[in-house]
Design a protein around this motif. Structure first.
Motif, PDB file in Angstrom:
ATOM      1  N   GLN A 190       2.950 -45.165 -72.266  1.00  0.00           N
ATOM      2  CA  GLN A 190       1.343 -44.951 -71.661  1.00  0.00           C
ATOM      3  C   GLN A 190       0.938 -46.114 -70.587  1.00  0.00           C
ATOM      4  OE1 GLN A 190      -0.048 -42.334 -72.232  1.00  0.00           O
ATOM      5  NE2 GLN A 190      -2.281 -42.597 -71.407  1.00  0.00           N
ATOM      6  N   TYR A 191       1.408 -47.372 -70.972  1.00  0.00           N
ATOM      7  CA  TYR A 191       0.835 -48.516 -70.258  1.00  0.00           C
ATOM      8  C   TYR A 191       2.082 -49.459 -69.557  1.00  0.00           C
ATOM      9  CZ  TYR A 191      -3.428 -47.808 -72.865  1.00  0.00           C
ATOM     10  OH  TYR A 191      -4.510 -47.273 -73.264  1.00  0.00           O
ATOM     11  N   SER A 228      -6.174 -51.584 -72.096  1.00  0.00           N
ATOM     12  CA  SER A 228      -6.418 -50.508 -73.145  1.00  0.00           C
ATOM     13  C   SER A 228      -7.728 -49.658 -72.898  1.00  0.00           C
ATOM     14  CB  SER A 228      -6.373 -50.963 -74.663  1.00  0.00           C
ATOM     15  OG  SER A 228      -7.582 -51.887 -74.948  1.00  0.00           O
ATOM     16  N   ARG A 229      -7.620 -48.363 -73.159  1.00  0.00           N
ATOM     17  CA  ARG A 229      -8.814 -47.672 -72.684  1.00  0.00           C
ATOM     18  C   ARG A 229      -8.725 -46.449 -73.893  1.00  0.00           C
ATOM     19  NH1 ARG A 229      -4.744 -46.784 -69.145  1.00  0.00           N
ATOM     20  NH2 ARG A 229      -3.788 -44.872 -69.090  1.00  0.00           N
ATOM     21  N   PRO A 230      -9.917 -45.895 -74.032  1.00  0.00           N
ATOM     22  CA  PRO A 230      -9.953 -44.685 -75.054  1.00  0.00           C
ATOM     23  C   PRO A 230      -8.915 -43.507 -74.592  1.00  0.00           C
ATOM     24  CG  PRO A 230     -12.207 -45.488 -74.572  1.00  0.00           C
ATOM     25  CD  PRO A 230     -11.295 -46.296 -73.517  1.00  0.00           C
ATOM     26  N   ASP A 231      -8.002 -43.168 -75.099  1.00  0.00           N
ATOM     27  CA  ASP A 231      -7.291 -42.118 -74.841  1.00  0.00           C
ATOM     28  C   ASP A 231      -6.488 -41.617 -76.260  1.00  0.00           C
ATOM     29  OD1 ASP A 231      -4.427 -43.070 -74.807  1.00  0.00           O
ATOM     30  OD2 ASP A 231      -5.408 -44.678 -73.365  1.00  0.00           O
ATOM     31  N   PRO A 232      -6.234 -40.287 -76.292  1.00  0.00           N
ATOM     32  CA  PRO A 232      -5.398 -39.771 -77.695  1.00  0.00           C
ATOM     33  C   PRO A 232      -3.987 -40.517 -77.959  1.00  0.00           C
ATOM     34  CG  PRO A 232      -6.327 -38.168 -76.175  1.00  0.00           C
ATOM     35  CD  PRO A 232      -6.437 -39.402 -75.415  1.00  0.00           C
ATOM     36  N   ALA A 233      -3.322 -40.820 -76.701  1.00  0.00           N
ATOM     37  CA  ALA A 233      -2.046 -41.505 -76.937  1.00  0.00           C
ATOM     38  C   ALA A 233      -2.233 -42.851 -77.543  1.00  0.00           C
ATOM     39  CB  ALA A 233      -1.211 -41.684 -75.460  1.00  0.00           C
ATOM     40  N   LEU A 234      -3.181 -43.707 -77.202  1.00  0.00           N
ATOM     41  CA  LEU A 234      -3.288 -45.111 -77.650  1.00  0.00           C
ATOM     42  C   LEU A 234      -3.838 -44.736 -79.237  1.00  0.00           C
ATOM     43  CD1 LEU A 234      -3.434 -48.134 -77.420  1.00  0.00           C
ATOM     44  CD2 LEU A 234      -5.785 -47.980 -76.621  1.00  0.00           C
ATOM     45  N   SER A 235      -4.744 -43.986 -79.403  1.00  0.00           N
ATOM     46  CA  SER A 235      -5.430 -43.728 -80.618  1.00  0.00           C
ATOM     47  C   SER A 235      -4.130 -43.308 -81.747  1.00  0.00           C
ATOM     48  CB  SER A 235      -6.436 -42.729 -80.859  1.00  0.00           C
ATOM     49  OG  SER A 235      -7.374 -43.186 -79.973  1.00  0.00           O
TER      50      SER A 235
END
Length: 506
Positions: free
Chosen positions: A198-199, A211-218
């Protein structure tokens, strides 16, 4: 962008020394043979303690984090080591416990009876040093994949310590520990893969900015945290810990309880407070606090029900680490306040350190009792304090810290957490802290009562122990009590280096 976040600072080379000194000692033991193992280990313990203290002094003197960019290749192409105030405190605490355990083991293995085979002694020193290096990597590492490697090294150094005596019972406990640890590692690695996809970076400082609110990070953070919880043995993933810690030799139990389970907790702290976006961090903090509270209450009751001393201490370990997880909602911070400026942050750090000192003292004292009497059945230990007054005193002082009785490090830690729970509007956490202290008093006073009891006939002793063996446990217990003189306010040293995270976007 990520390269700009890191630059080698004066004194940064000390972080490399903290990591490679124990590894060099392991290689030296392999080259020189078993007869030199203890001498090499003790010299390394002294040098490692000096390095940890030097890192702390450098942090205080500079007032900023220490950084070392490995090979001059900055992230994301390379990796960096970084120590802030909390890292420095963890490095010193780890060094103190490892040195104390090393001194204890040196005396114990030097006794004629029960000193263990040559292979057992050599394996212990090698695994202790490898474990120390892995812990130091966790405390100064900035790359999530390198932290995975450190966790694996930690696991494969800790598991042999559990079954050091070769008994079938401890081998089964070690295999159960290994199973939980490997499952945890798999979940952690899956999360690392998602974050990299993702990053495009695994550097913690860079992730704090990106980091930002997104489903993959969660999903990634959820996988990683669950994997780390399995390694940390938080309720209900604690099933491996009591048999592993209770069955291991005393010096191994002290290291496992005081240090090994702290590494995954340290990483959870960094993931939730440094990497997770605001809403994800809030939700994770609430769930972790619920599990922490359940761990405090359930495992304290289980500790009260145990018939064996070491098993009681092992369940107490699971209960006490629950306090470290109720920190997350209490240290969330607010408008104009960062998490590391809250009293809950200081309370959690003090609980982490005071628990390590107290629990290592308890396990070493229990090991002395087992060596003298040949068992740790609580019902049959009436009056042991008259024969082993120093060990009984060490256990009692360590117990004061676990209960949160002043003056002790546990008192300051629990007082700060209790105050934070009231201020932040978490009455159920305040009640949990108070009940946990009462339950801890129950199982601690159960042992103190046995120590002070007058037995109808003297306890049959199997062996005597040198006074210096008991003094090691007492020194750790006294250190846990001395932490009680820390002021009841946010501790400035723990805020060193945290401003870099704020500038990275937190």
């Amino acid at each position: 962008m990520t390269a700009a976040l890191h630059a080698t600072t004066p004194g940064g080379f000390l972080l490399v020394l903290a990591v490679i000194l124990p590894v060099c000692a392991v290689l030296a033991i392999l080259a020189c043979g078993p007869r030199s193992a203890a001498r090499i280990a003790m010299a390394t313990l002294a040098a490692g303690l000096a390095v940890a203290v030097a890192i702390t002094v450098e942090l205080v003197w500079s007032g900023a984090a220490l950084t070392y960019v490995v090979g001059a290749w900055r992230p994301p192409l390379g990796i960096a080591l970084r120590a802030d105030g909390l890292s420095g405190a963890m490095l010193v605490m780890t060094a103190l416990v490892v040195v104390a355990v090393g001194l204890f083991a040196r005396v114990q293995y030097g006794l004629r009876e029960g000193g263990g085979s040559e292979r057992e002694r050599t394996t212990f020193w090698q695994m202790l040093l490898a474990l120390w290096s892995a812990l130091n990597i966790v405390f100064v590492g900035e790359d999530l994949f390198n932290l995975y490697v450190a966790l694996e090294l930690l696991t494969f150094a800790a598991v042999p310590l559990v079954c050091l005596d070769g008994r079938a019972e401890t081998a089964n406990a070690a295999l159960r520990y290994l199973l939980f640890a490997l499952i945890g590692s798999l979940l952690y690695l899956l999360g690392v893969g998602l974050i990299y996809g993702q990053y495009g970076t695994l550097d913690l400082l860079a992730l704090a900015r990106l980091s930002r609110p997104d489903p993959a990070l969660s999903v990634a953070l959820a996988l990683m945290i669950v994997g780390l919880l399995a390694k940390a043995a938080l309720f209900p993933l604690h099933l491996w810990l009591p048999p592993a810690h209770a069955g291991a030799p005393a010096q191994a139990s002290a290291v496992l309880s005081a240090l090994v389970i702290k590494a995954p907790i340290f990483l959870i702290l960094r993931l939730v407070l440094d990497v997770a976006p605001g809403q994800v961090a809030f939700l994770a903090g609430q769930l972790l606090a619920v599990l922490g509270a359940a761990s405090i209450l359930f495992c304290s009751v289980m500790a009260l029900r145990q018939a064996r001393l070491k098993l009681m201490i092992a369940y107490s370990t699971v209960a006490q680490i629950g306090y470290l997880f109720i920190v997350f909602p209490l240290a969330a911070g607010g408008a104009g306040t960062s998490p590391w400026e809250t009293i809950a942050w200081t309370g959690g750090a003090l609980q982490l350190i005071s628990h390590a000192l107290a629990k290592s003292a308890m396990f070493l004292a229990a090991g002395i009792v087992i060596k003298v009497y040949g068992h740790d059945r609580i019902a049959d230990l009436g009056g042991f304090g008259r024969a082993l007054p120093i060990s009984a005193t060490a256990f009692g002082l360590a117990g004061l810290s676990l209960m949160g009785v002043p003056p002790s490090g546990g008192f300051v830690a629990k007082c700060l957490l209790l105050t934070a729970a009231v201020i932040e509007g978490y009455p159920w956490l305040a009640v949990t802290i108070l009940l946990g202290g009462l339950l801890a008093g129950g199982y601690v006073f159960r042992i103190i009562d046995k120590a002070l009891a007058v037995s109808a006939s003297p306890l049959p002793s199997r062996a005597g122990v040198p006074r210096r063996l008991e003094l090691t446990a007492l020194a750790l217990a006294i250190a846990a009590v001395l932490l009680g003189f820390v002021p009841l306010r946010p501790f400035g040293f723990l805020q060193i280096g945290r401003s870099g995270l704020a500038m990275a976007g937190l």
